[in-house]
Enzyme design. Sequence first.
Site, PDB file in Angstrom:
ATOM      1  N   ASN A 130      66.451  13.057  15.235  1.00 46.09           N
ATOM      2  CA  ASN A 130      65.144  13.591  14.857  1.00 46.09           C
ATOM      3  C   ASN A 130      64.833  13.298  13.388  1.00 46.09           C
ATOM      4  O   ASN A 130      63.719  12.887  13.037  1.00 46.09           O
ATOM      5  CB  ASN A 130      65.095  15.096  15.103  1.00 46.09           C
ATOM      6  CG  ASN A 130      64.440  15.458  16.418  1.00 46.09           C
ATOM      7  OD1 ASN A 130      63.671  14.688  16.976  1.00 46.09           O
ATOM      8  ND2 ASN A 130      64.729  16.639  16.920  1.00 46.09           N
ATOM      9  N   ASP A 165      67.962  21.538  22.439  1.00 44.21           N
ATOM     10  CA  ASP A 165      68.798  20.452  22.972  1.00 44.21           C
ATOM     11  C   ASP A 165      69.941  20.995  23.826  1.00 44.21           C
ATOM     12  O   ASP A 165      71.006  20.393  23.904  1.00 44.21           O
ATOM     13  CB  ASP A 165      69.343  19.581  21.844  1.00 44.21           C
ATOM     14  CG  ASP A 165      70.221  20.366  20.870  1.00 44.21           C
ATOM     15  OD1 ASP A 165      70.172  21.619  20.905  1.00 44.21           O
ATOM     16  OD2 ASP A 165      70.954  19.750  20.074  1.00 44.21           O
TER      17      ASP A 165
END
Length: 246
Positions: A130, A165
């Site tokens: 990310n 996640d």
Amino acid sequence: MRIGPTSPTGNISRPSKTDTARRSSGGAQSTAAPSDAASIMGVPEAELTPNVQRALLSLMGEVDQLRKETERLRGRVRELESLADHDVMLPVLNRRAFLREVSRALALAERHGAPSALVYFDLNGFKAINDQYGHAAGDAALHHVANLLTAHVRETDAVGRLGGDEFAVVLTLTGADGAQAKASELADRVSTTPFDYAGRKLTVGTAWGCQPLEAGKRAEDVMASADAAMYACKQAQKSGDERKQA
């Protein structure tokens, strides 16, 4: 003796030979008429005047439209139920629906003594992807993991995203040893299978924890235990990486 109708002049009207023949012929036809004469909605053909026919055909059309509308609404309900159960972004169950699958597996163990197992996964390296490549790359990583997990479990198993996640899998009718082996296999598959993003081959790893779904346990307690086991695995992996770097 039965007296026939009178004529306008007052004389008794006698049936002609033609009338008698017609009645005889009509009687024969009535006797020989089939019992399954044409009808609409059970109304005999003889009673179907033009107005009645139009009314019945209109009613039948409305019934057919209502039937089609009912089927359409049922399909829409099924679609909405599916949307309510699935993650907003990924092709897996959301947390609420996944907890329901955990409860079902626990009920199966309670009623039939058939234990299943829960595997809790957390991605390693997701934040780095990310940060380095942007959130679109992170989304690609999540899709990659969701697709891998669903592709390598049985249709009777359940895959869910618990948030961020974190993923989980219910392995139905699977004992503790089999669940450990399957969890290790899935984790290895995720960490060794790269995914493409903007021309780059990227990978993520996983930490996981496994917990049996046995009779007498609650879904929330099993989830917490699997989460704790996953965290212990992540800490062990972190310590191992630090020793390698030292």
